[in-house]
Each structure stands twice: as structure tokens, then as C-alpha cells.
Design a protein around this motif. Structure first.
Motif, PDB file in Angstrom:
ATOM      1  N   LEU A 235      30.785  35.002  27.285  1.00 27.70           N
ATOM      2  CA  LEU A 235      30.834  34.820  28.734  1.00 27.70           C
ATOM      3  C   LEU A 235      32.146  34.167  29.158  1.00 27.70           C
ATOM      4  N   ARG A 236      32.730  33.325  28.303  1.00 24.44           N
ATOM      5  CA  ARG A 236      34.072  32.788  28.599  1.00 24.44           C
ATOM      6  C   ARG A 236      35.091  33.927  28.621  1.00 24.44           C
ATOM      7  N   TRP A 237      34.939  34.856  27.692  1.00 21.47           N
ATOM      8  CA  TRP A 237      35.812  36.029  27.666  1.00 21.47           C
ATOM      9  C   TRP A 237      35.620  36.858  28.936  1.00 21.47           C
ATOM     10  N   ALA A 238      34.374  37.005  29.379  1.00 23.79           N
ATOM     11  CA  ALA A 238      34.097  37.750  30.604  1.00 23.79           C
ATOM     12  C   ALA A 238      34.698  37.055  31.824  1.00 23.79           C
ATOM     13  N   ARG A 239      34.575  35.739  31.895  1.00 24.66           N
ATOM     14  CA  ARG A 239      35.152  35.008  33.034  1.00 24.66           C
ATOM     15  C   ARG A 239      36.661  35.212  33.096  1.00 24.66           C
ATOM     16  N   PHE A 240      37.300  35.182  31.917  1.00 23.51           N
ATOM     17  CA  PHE A 240      38.748  35.390  31.916  1.00 23.51           C
ATOM     18  C   PHE A 240      39.094  36.799  32.377  1.00 23.51           C
ATOM     19  N   LEU A 241      38.375  37.791  31.870  1.00 17.88           N
ATOM     20  CA  LEU A 241      38.622  39.171  32.295  1.00 17.88           C
ATOM     21  C   LEU A 241      38.464  39.313  33.803  1.00 17.88           C
ATOM     22  N   LEU A 242      37.406  38.728  34.348  1.00 22.70           N
ATOM     23  CA  LEU A 242      37.065  38.934  35.757  1.00 22.70           C
ATOM     24  C   LEU A 242      37.893  38.084  36.708  1.00 22.70           C
ATOM     25  N   THR A 243      38.145  36.840  36.325  1.00 19.54           N
ATOM     26  CA  THR A 243      38.765  35.906  37.280  1.00 19.54           C
ATOM     27  C   THR A 243      40.014  35.216  36.767  1.00 19.54           C
ATOM     28  N   GLY A 244      40.310  35.332  35.476  1.00 17.40           N
ATOM     29  CA  GLY A 244      41.458  34.635  34.922  1.00 17.40           C
ATOM     30  C   GLY A 244      41.169  33.197  34.535  1.00 17.40           C
ATOM     31  N   GLN A 245      39.894  32.780  34.593  1.00 20.36           N
ATOM     32  CA  GLN A 245      39.552  31.395  34.292  1.00 20.36           C
ATOM     33  C   GLN A 245      39.884  31.043  32.847  1.00 20.36           C
ATOM     34  N   ALA A 246      40.529  29.907  32.652  1.00 20.65           N
ATOM     35  CA  ALA A 246      40.888  29.422  31.321  1.00 20.65           C
ATOM     36  C   ALA A 246      40.852  27.913  31.322  1.00 20.65           C
ATOM     37  N   ASP A 254      48.097  37.162  35.972  1.00 23.24           N
ATOM     38  CA  ASP A 254      47.155  37.982  36.727  1.00 23.24           C
ATOM     39  C   ASP A 254      47.566  39.448  36.707  1.00 23.24           C
ATOM     40  N   ALA A 255      48.874  39.713  36.784  1.00 26.54           N
ATOM     41  CA  ALA A 255      49.337  41.105  36.796  1.00 26.54           C
ATOM     42  C   ALA A 255      49.049  41.792  35.467  1.00 26.54           C
ATOM     43  N   THR A 256      49.275  41.091  34.366  1.00 23.36           N
ATOM     44  CA  THR A 256      49.013  41.683  33.052  1.00 23.36           C
ATOM     45  C   THR A 256      47.518  41.815  32.810  1.00 23.36           C
ATOM     46  N   ARG A 257      46.755  40.835  33.295  1.00 27.83           N
ATOM     47  CA  ARG A 257      45.303  40.913  33.143  1.00 27.83           C
ATOM     48  C   ARG A 257      44.758  42.127  33.903  1.00 27.83           C
ATOM     49  N   ALA A 258      45.341  42.430  35.055  1.00 31.05           N
ATOM     50  CA  ALA A 258      44.932  43.625  35.802  1.00 31.05           C
ATOM     51  C   ALA A 258      45.322  44.891  35.043  1.00 31.05           C
ATOM     52  N   LEU A 259      46.529  44.903  34.460  1.00 25.92           N
ATOM     53  CA  LEU A 259      46.958  46.059  33.668  1.00 25.92           C
ATOM     54  C   LEU A 259      46.029  46.289  32.486  1.00 25.92           C
ATOM     55  N   TRP A 260      45.588  45.200  31.870  1.00 27.00           N
ATOM     56  CA  TRP A 260      44.712  45.235  30.696  1.00 27.00           C
ATOM     57  C   TRP A 260      43.473  46.102  30.933  1.00 27.00           C
ATOM     58  N   ARG A 261      42.938  46.060  32.143  1.00 25.25           N
ATOM     59  CA  ARG A 261      41.705  46.798  32.432  1.00 25.25           C
ATOM     60  C   ARG A 261      41.939  48.031  33.308  1.00 25.25           C
ATOM     61  N   VAL A 306      30.873  43.986  35.766  1.00 30.44           N
ATOM     62  CA  VAL A 306      30.973  44.699  37.040  1.00 30.44           C
ATOM     63  C   VAL A 306      31.953  43.891  37.887  1.00 30.44           C
ATOM     64  N   PRO A 307      33.239  44.246  37.869  1.00 26.82           N
ATOM     65  CA  PRO A 307      34.240  43.417  38.549  1.00 26.82           C
ATOM     66  C   PRO A 307      33.940  43.168  40.023  1.00 26.82           C
ATOM     67  N   ALA A 308      33.452  44.166  40.730  1.00 29.78           N
ATOM     68  CA  ALA A 308      33.199  43.998  42.166  1.00 29.78           C
ATOM     69  C   ALA A 308      32.120  42.969  42.443  1.00 29.78           C
TER      70      ALA A 308
END
Length: 443
Positions: A235-246, A254-261, A306-308
Motif C-alpha cells: 500500500l505504500r507502493w500504491a500511495r507513491f504511484l498514485l500521489t507521490g507520497q514518500a 512527479d513528471a517521471t512518476r506520470a511517465l512511469w504509468r 484506480v487513479p481517478a
């Protein structure tokens, strides 16, 4: 939520023959953890929130993120030939050797044989030793021409990351990803796992689960499937994917995280698109960013976001029945928590199954389709004998050349491909694109 789902989880796990499972849910910013069953049928030790499971191929998303961190450092370019970073690389096809890029590796489109475990020991040189033998892998497809799921491609991506960073693969992932995200319960190496609560894999024999005295892969496949983790860490991995939380500075901008998905190309049935390590599909109108894993049918997992909706669910299991349990839990959560519509069964299209019967090998795996009592049956086969082969199951056609499980026609399972003569020549199944052998199988 827990009061509703917990009894269902217990019941579904028993029905699927899953010894133990751990579930994590991120919903409305809150996390919920549920467990059921035991980590081992031999010990009877109950699964706890801190029990480690093998997440299998969701590990690929960590490899992709580590590569993107090196791209941000300016020391790696996704579109430069891999041979620039690995000048000693040998491939069976010299044109492919000079053409394949890291982007091809991360999008399963390098074209060389993807389902092979190159055993190279458990030393720190495991990836280097395995990569040195890549000239043994046939070039099945042209570079970039076909999506076909490739464990060996991620092995090579992990080796590129090692060389470019100067760190061992596992150390790189820990320093650049796990530590900044406070994922303190995620480990690659057996000697780190054995001293912590962990689940063992199980095989199903005569209807009973038995402990498998094997972890299902070797160290060289760590970039493709070797991470052990907990539902909470996932779930920590999911939070980072969805919101960048660390915990500290985020591992990716944020730009690279968006490219990642961001989808890079079309994938193979049953996934529509592939991003950089992530799979992208749809549930109704909602975009789903997901992965999951299957470690030799011993430990299976699901990871869905579900990003949205800023929503995520992960299911970790220690038996082949996880392939049934995981989707049941995911569907319940998507429909009852994320508010997505229930998938509807697709109508069956009457089709003569005879022309689809045959064997479709892909390295250490293969797919067999046989005709029984007028219906088409499917089976995944481990051609090297290292994986317990699940029983065959009946499929039904839900569109032209597309089949689903006859018992559940809501989701397409496989798509047959035809050559220029209109003959069935390949199948997309389990994300693999497998070419057909000439002989047909009937029963």
C-alpha cells in the motif's frame, strides 16, 4: 469494510484451496489490512499483517522505477541501445543486439525468448552471469514488433541498472526506492526473509495443499519477480504511484512518476496497454493501473489501482488458488468500495473449436488447447517440469478468435492470431504471444 469483507475472504480462500492470504486496501485515504489462513500448512502459523509473501512480477514495477531514477540522474537513456551500457552483451541476433533499448525491455517488446530462468547461483554476480548467456535465447520476434511478456527482458534491465549505477540490483532498489518510501518489510534475498515471518508456497496434490520446498525462482530473476513484501508495504507502493507520497524526498519526480504509468504501446490479451513496467486496462469506463505476480504457481498476487478514485487493493496468497481468490477480492472491492460497475458476462459465440486445437510453446511455458466433447479446453504447461501444471479448463468464444473461461465469460482470456493465409498461427494468452506448433492436439 472489514466486517463485510472478512467473512467473504475466509470463505473464498477455503473454496479456492488457498492456505493463507493477506489483503491491503487503500480507500478514501484510509488503509485496511485483512488476513486469513496460515502461512504454512505444516506449521499452522496464522498469517499476520506482517507476514511476507512473494509478490512475483509486481517486482517488475520496482525495476522500472529504479531504471527511471537513473534516467533522472542523467546516466541512462531509455532509447539508447542496451549495448551502449553493456558492450560485452551477446545476443543470438546481431541486429537485435545493436537495436534493443531499455524501453523495449520495460515494455516486453525486445523479441528474444521471454520465459526462461537462467540459473546462475545466489552470489552477487548472478545477474552478470545470467546476462552473459543471453546469446542462448532465440530471437522469436523482430525488435519492437510484438508485445510478449518477458521475464528475461527484465533480467537484462536489472543488469543495465546494476552497471549504470555501480550498485548491485537489490542494493539499488533498497537505496533508491524502499528506504525513501519507508518500505521496511520488503526484501529480495532468502537470508533476509527467513528471519522474519513469511509465507511458504504450496502445491495442490489430490485436492490438498502441500508445502513446496522451493521458492520458485533463482536470484537472476529478482528484477522480474523476486521481491517479498507485506500488504502494508504494497500500500505504500500504491500511495507513491498514485500521489507521490514518500517518507523522505520522493524517489521520482512527479513528471517521471506520470511517465512511469503512461501507456507506451498495445499489449497482449487480456491487458490492453503496457506502460513502463505497469499494465493499463479498463474496468467499465475507469482506467486501471495494475500488475500482479505468479511465482511458479506457488505464490500468486494482485496489485490494482484506480487513479481517478485514489484507490488501491493488493491480495497476496501462498497457493495456486490465489489465481481465483485474488480476482474475487479485487472485484468485490472495485464494485463495493471504488463504486465501479460490475462486469457483465459476455454472450457466447458458437464456434467450431477444432481449428484452434494445438500446442503453443513459449520457452519454459506452453499453452495447449484440446477438443473435449465438442468444447475447447485450455491448459498452461510448464515445459521444463519445474512448475506444477494446473488442470485444464473449458473456454468459450466471446468474440471472433477470443475466448474466456467458460465458467466466467466476463473477461477475455486469450486471443488467437492468424497468418496471411487465415490460419491460426499464434495465441495471446497469459500476456504471452506464443507461436503455434504445426501438429494439432485433439482428445
Amino acid at each position: 469494510m472489514n466486517r463485510e469483507l472478512q467473512p467473504l475472504l475466509d470463505e473464498w480462500a477455503r473454496e479456492a484451496g488457498v492456505p493463507g492470504a493477506s489483503v491491503g486496501i487503500l480507500h478514501d485515504g484510509e488503509e485496511s489490512l485483512l488476513t486469513t489462513g496460515v502461512s504454512s500448512v505444516d506449521t499452522g502459523q496464522a498469517v499476520e499483517p506482517g507476514t511476507l509473501f512473494m509478490i512475483g512480477s509486481t517486482s517488475k514495477t520496482f525495476t522500472a522505477a529504479a531504471v527511471l531514477a537513473l534516467v533522472e540522474d542523467g546516466v541512462l537513456d531509455l532509447d539508447e541501445p542496451v549495448a551502449k551500457y553493456l558492450p560485452e552483451l551477446r545476443l543470438a541476433d546481431p541486429v537485435a543486439r545493436d537495436t534493443i533499448t531499455t524501453r523495449h525491455l520495460l515494455t516486453h517488446s525486445a523479441g528474444f525468448l521471454g520465459d526462461v530462468d537462467i540459473a546462475s547461483g545466489w552470489g552477487s554476480d548472478a545477474l552478470a552471469a545470467a546476462a552473459a548467456r543471453f546469446d542462448e535465447l532465440p530471437q522469436v520476434f523482430g525488435v519492437g514488433e510484438v508485445f510478449s511478456y518477458s521475464n528475461s527482458g527484465f533480467l537484462l534491465a536489472g543488469r543495465v541498472a546494476e552497471v549504470v549505477s555501480g550498485l548491485g540490483y537489490e542494493d539499488l532498489v533498497r537505496e533508491r526506492l524502499l528506504e525513501p518510501l519507508d518500505m521496511t518489510d520488503s526484501w529480495f534475498l532468502p537470508w533476509d526473509v527467513l528471519t522474519r515471518p513469511h509465507a511458504v508456497g504450496h502445491v495442490l496434490r489430490d485436492g490438498k495443499s502441500e508445502v513446496a520446498h522451493d521458492i520458485g525462482l533463482t536470484r537472476s530473476l529478482n528484477p522480474g519477480g523476486g521481491l517479498w513484501s507485506t500488504a502494508a508495504d504494497q500500500l505504500r507502493w500504491a500511495r507513491f504511484l498514485l500521489t507521490g507520497q514518500a517518507k523522505d524526498a520522493p524517489p521520482l519526480s512527479d513528471a517521471t512518476r506520470a511517465l512511469w504509468r503512461t501507456p507506451q504501446r498495445a499489449a497482449a490479451c487480456p491487458i490492453e496497454q503496457i506502460a513502463l513496467g505497469w499494465m493499463v486496462t479498463r474496468h467499465g469506463d475507469a482506467e486501471i493501473v495494475r500488475h500482479g505476480g505468479n511465482v511458479s504457481n506457488l505464490q500468486l498476487s494482485d496489485f490494482i489501482t484506480v487513479p481517478a478514485e485514489n484507490f488501491a487493493v493488493t491480495v497476496l496468497t501462498n497457493g495456486v488458488g490465489g489465481g481465483v481468490l485474488g480476482p474475487k477480492v479485487v472485484d468485490w472491492c472495485l464494485e463495493n468500495l471504488a463504486g465501479l460497475p460490475a462486469l457483465e458476462a459476455k454472450p457466447v459465440v458458437p464456434t467450431d473449436p477444432a481449428e484452434y486445437a494445438g500446442s503453443f510453446p513459449t520457452g519454459d511455458l506452453g499453452f495447449e488447447f484440446t477438443v473435449r466433447d465438442g468444447g475447447l479446453w485450455a491448459r498452461m504447461v510448464a515445459t521444463d517440469g519445474t512448475i506444477e501444471t494446473p488442470p485444464a479448463f473449458e473456454v468459450a468464444f466471446v468474440a471472433e478468435d477470443v475466448v474466456a473461461r467458460a465458467a466466467d465469460t466476463r473477461r477475455p482470456l486469450a486471443r488467437f492470431l492468424r497468418d496471411e493465409h487465415g490460419e491460426v498461427s499464434a495465441v495471446e494468452f497469459g500476456l504471452r504471444t506464443a507461436q503455434r506448433e504445426r501438429s494439432r492436439l485433439t482428445a
